[in-house]
Design an enzyme around this catalytic site. Structure first.
Site, PDB file in Angstrom:
ATOM      1  N   LEU A 349       0.835  -1.211   0.000  1.00 15.93           N
ATOM      2  CA  LEU A 349       0.000   0.000   0.000  1.00 15.93           C
ATOM      3  C   LEU A 349       0.861   1.248   0.000  1.00 15.93           C
ATOM      4  O   LEU A 349       0.474   2.290  -0.497  1.00 15.93           O
ATOM      5  CB  LEU A 349      -0.882   0.022   1.254  1.00 15.93           C
ATOM      6  CG  LEU A 349      -1.953  -1.049   1.354  1.00 15.93           C
ATOM      7  CD1 LEU A 349      -2.590  -1.013   2.728  1.00 15.93           C
ATOM      8  CD2 LEU A 349      -3.002  -0.821   0.284  1.00 15.93           C
ATOM      9  N   GLY A 355       8.881   1.706   7.184  1.00 19.72           N
ATOM     10  CA  GLY A 355       8.805   0.384   6.589  1.00 19.72           C
ATOM     11  C   GLY A 355       7.686   0.287   5.567  1.00 19.72           C
ATOM     12  O   GLY A 355       7.023   1.273   5.258  1.00 19.72           O
ATOM     13  N   VAL A 357       4.074  -1.095   3.986  1.00 21.36           N
ATOM     14  CA  VAL A 357       2.732  -1.430   4.468  1.00 21.36           C
ATOM     15  C   VAL A 357       2.038  -2.296   3.424  1.00 21.36           C
ATOM     16  O   VAL A 357       2.040  -1.965   2.240  1.00 21.36           O
ATOM     17  CB  VAL A 357       1.897  -0.157   4.696  1.00 21.36           C
ATOM     18  CG1 VAL A 357       0.596  -0.515   5.397  1.00 21.36           C
ATOM     19  CG2 VAL A 357       2.671   0.859   5.508  1.00 21.36           C
ATOM     20  N   ASP A 468       4.638  12.674  15.267  1.00 24.47           N
ATOM     21  CA  ASP A 468       4.889  12.654  13.829  1.00 24.47           C
ATOM     22  C   ASP A 468       3.630  13.013  13.040  1.00 24.47           C
ATOM     23  O   ASP A 468       3.254  12.315  12.105  1.00 24.47           O
ATOM     24  CB  ASP A 468       5.414  11.274  13.429  1.00 24.47           C
ATOM     25  CG  ASP A 468       6.336  11.345  12.224  1.00 24.47           C
ATOM     26  OD1 ASP A 468       6.675  12.471  11.797  1.00 24.47           O
ATOM     27  OD2 ASP A 468       6.700  10.278  11.691  1.00 24.47           O
TER      28      ASP A 468
END
Ligand code: NAG
Ligand code: NAG
Ligand code: NAG
Ligand code: NAG
Ligand code: NAG
Ligand code: NAG
Length: 661
Positions: A349, A355, A357, A468
């Site tokens: 995705l 990392g 997804v 974030d």
């Protein structure tokens, strides 16, 4: 006795009569420069005007005055100077703010501002002819308010920072071709500045310094015909002024020579100090060229290894005793593997800082999920992190992405989230998006995220700092409702206060100045990030972006400039078209500015933010904030006198404090 007296008298007279008219510094070892601000002489004999701290000012002046004319109605004599400088920027593509060679009536310029003001002027005296300041700027930032041509230029400044003439940094080679130079390249460069008192002409020449050698081009980079006689006083001080802002850089001078009525002496280029600067340059080449190659091959080898390992032990996972209490939140790797059809490429995705997804469907429940694989080498802190993840899994809010659970493998963590069919918000904002969001969608997204953050900060049993907040961490469900994802993950990668780490550099536009300084995330730093988020949603630009090929754009600066010009709506995304509510757009932009305040306590709390967005309370009068000549705005204009902090910010600060739990 008498003789001695005569001798002393003679000595005194000659001393008074001999005015300095030239000097040379081949390096600054134990020189008696007048330094002010953060300027320092380094142990290896460099003059370091600024380092990576900011916003600050720095001055270095020749300690004695220089006579430029004998009577005030006389013409200014010719003079010439040359110096070698290096600018080493904190970040590769963006620097702040530059170096000015300056002639000033005083040693140092008290009450002047850092940032784009270069330590030369303040709000009230800029442009005033009674300043008697002449400067040649090496400017590494584009400031709209001074009509700067780009973020890499040379300019001649007379009592003002709107340059009398300026040109992109560069030089004319022997064939007469213009060659660009990047002031912030980290390579040393030489500058010659000459004033011809007869022709009334100023020439500025630049050239690169290559391994101990520099050669003055015959054609100057920049010239201006201007009689300096009315501008300079009889006696002036000569030196350098430099400044940093929220984005800082180290500004170095390696050597300098100066002369009135004559050609300044040549510098001994090969003897100038600066090995360390050059050495760092070599290192940076290692960093930019070889290290990535090494890393790349390492990643390649590791990936190969991991693939092999996965083949061997496909479903291996790590489960320790302490994890049993988290049983319900623990997914089996085998299930995730089949849910994602073996983590196939087609199911990816997105790829984020942490990392990849993958999309998946849990076989037993048919639940659609997004599985994030975060590589995590260090075992340190993993226990705390997992316990935090699990507690985050208990967060429930319509504007937060639901975290279902996790799975742990060797050096890898898998996080299982609710699947968001419309992906992340940044896909709809930047780089000519295919699908454009209209204003009412954007406004709803903004309000949703605000209420999600209020929940994290104030409504749940514990205070959760997101750390974030940014458009790429905002996900959209099937109805374009916004949900904030990825909380807490940055903690896993928190490198503390070191701003040189690439992680911090990657998201610097969202990090509050005090967060960068201290490495500590707080509610206030979340509000700062939220401010950056507001601006990116309305403007369709990233906080630190590029316009065209060469210019950097700091979004908050840009919005501030528009607001100062009384045209804040100019800043909005052109993709918004004409179908928007201008009061709402204006409100969000101003709120974005308010949240970007450099002073943490002057930022509103998240609950207040929601009240502003719902128009339950009016936004404080922005003008009064900027009125403070102390310039508290955005960390780009440092506070000179904190006590003049205007009434509105104080009241916001107070309500934040009293409203806190
Ligand atoms: C930069 O210089 C100032 C003044 O000398 C000093 O206080 C500060 O610690 C320095 N900062 C860094 C990051 O070296
Ligand atoms: C000022 O006068 C002195 C003595 O007449 C002379 O040596 C010097 O060159 C003059 N300086 C300037 C800048 O004209
Ligand atoms: C300059 O001023 C001095 C007195 O200050 C005067 O004697 C002289 O004639 C003036 N020179 C010119 C060119 O005006
Ligand atoms: C601006 O600088 C001038 C010259 O140093 C000083 O007199 C004045 O007080 C300063 N103004 C402010 C508002 O700081
Ligand atoms: C320029 O500065 C002088 C002295 O500080 C002051 O009297 C004058 O009003 C200023 N002029 C302008 C236009 O601000
Ligand atoms: C030099 O810089 C200018 C703008 O700063 C740019 O238009 C031009 O293409 C550059 N030339 C080279 C050779 O890089």
């Amino acid at each position: 006795m008498f003789l001695k007296l005569v001798f002393m008298l003679f000595f005194l007279v000659t001393f008074v009569a001999s005015e300095d008219s030239s000097f040379i510094y081949n390096g600054f070892q134990s020189s008696h420069l007048y330094l002010d601000g953060i300027a320092e002489l380094t142990s290896d004999g460099l003059l370091r005007l600024t380092n990576d701290t900011g916003p600050d000012t720095a001055y270095a002046f020749y300690p004695n005055h220089i006579v430029f004319k004998n009577t005030s109605n006389a013409s200014v004599s010719s003079f010439s100077t040359t110096f070698v400088f290096t600018i080493k920027s904190m970040y590769p593509s963006i620097s702040g703010h530059g170096i000015v060679f300056v002639l000033s009536p005083t040693k140092g310029l008290p009450n002047s501002l850092p940032n784009q003001y270069f330590g030369l002027f303040n709000y009230s005296n800029i442009g005033n002819s009674s300043n008697h300041v002449f400067g040649v700027e090496l400017d590494t930032r584009k400031n709209f308010e001074f009509d700067d041509i780009n973020d890499n230029h040379v300019g001649i400044d007379i009592n003002d920072l709107k340059s009398a003439n300026s040109t992109p940094a560069g030089y004319y080679d022997d064939t007469g071709r213009f060659r660009n130079l990047s002031l912030t390249s980290g390579h040393p460069m030489q500058v010659w500045i000459e004033y011809d008192g007869v022709k009334k002409k100023i020439d500025v020449t630049l050239a690169p310094v290559s391994v101990g050698f520099s050669h003055k081009p015959t054609q100057p980079t920049l010239s201006l015909t201007k009689d300096l006689s009315p501008i300079l006083n009889n006696r002036m001080y000569v030196g350098f002024s430099s400044s940093t802002g929220f984005i800082a850089a180290s500004h170095y001078i390696h050597g300098w020579s100066f002369m009135v009525n004559g050609q300044s002496q040549n510098l001994e280029i090969s003897d100038l100090p600066g090995e360390r600067v050059f050495a760092e340059k070599k290192k940076s080449k290692f960093l930019t060229v070889r290290l990535p190659l090494i890393l790349l091959s390492l990643v390649f080898i590791i990936t190969l290894g991991v693939m092999y390992y996965i083949k061997l032990k496909k479903f291996d996972e790590v489960l320790e005793d302490w994890e049993h209490e988290y049983g319900p939140h623990r997914f089996k790797f085998k299930d995730l593997y089949s849910a994602t059809k073996g983590f196939r490429e087609k199911g990816i995705l997105g790829v984020g800082g942490f990392g990849k997804v993958y999309k998946g469907v849990i076989p037993s429940s048919k639940l659609q999920v997004a599985v994030k694989r975060v590589s995590h080498e260090s075992r340190q802190g993993i226990r705390e992190f997992v316990s935090e993840i699990v507690s985050i899994g208990r967060l429930r809010h319509r504007n937060l992405v639901q975290l279902y659970g996790y799975c742990r493998r060797k050096s890898e963590l898998l996080l299982v989230y609710d699947y968001m069919p419309n992906g992340s918000l940044d896909n709809y904002l930047f780089n000519q998006p295919k699908v454009r969001l209209n204003w009412s969608q954007r406004f709803r997204i903004i309000k949703g995220i605000a209420s999600g953050v209020v929940y994290l900060h104030e409504e749940w049993e514990k205070v959760v700092i997101h750390r974030d907040i940014k458009a790429s961490n905002v996900l959209l469900d099937s109805e374009f409702n916004s949900r904030l994802g990825d909380f807490g993950l940055s903690r896993l990668y928190d490198h503390g206060a070191d701003p040189h780490t690439t992680h911090l550099a990657g998201t610097i536009g969202y990090l509050a100045p005090e967060h960068i300084r201290t490495g500590k995330a707080t509610k206030f730093s979340d509000v700062f990030s939220f401010g950056a988020f507001l601006l990116e949603v309305v403007c369709g630009r990233r906080p630190l972006g590029r316009v065209g090929d060469n210019e950097s754009l700091i979004l908050v600066d840009y919005v501030f400039e528009c607001w100062q010009r009384g045209e804040i709506l100019e800043a909005k995304d052109v993709n918004l078209g004409t179908d928007y509510v201008s009061e709402e757009v204006e409100l969000v932009l101003k709120l974005g500015l308010l949240c970007s305040h450099s002073e943490p306590l002057a930022r509103p709390g998240m609950r207040q933010v929601v009240q502003y967005l719902e128009r339950d309370i009016p936004l404080p009068y922005l003008f009064s904030l900027s009125l403070s000549s102390s310039g508290l705005f955005f960390g780009y204009q440092v506070s000179v006198e904190d006590k003049t902090m205007p009434y509105t910010s104080v009241s916001i600060a107070e309500s934040v404090l009293s409203g806190g739990r």
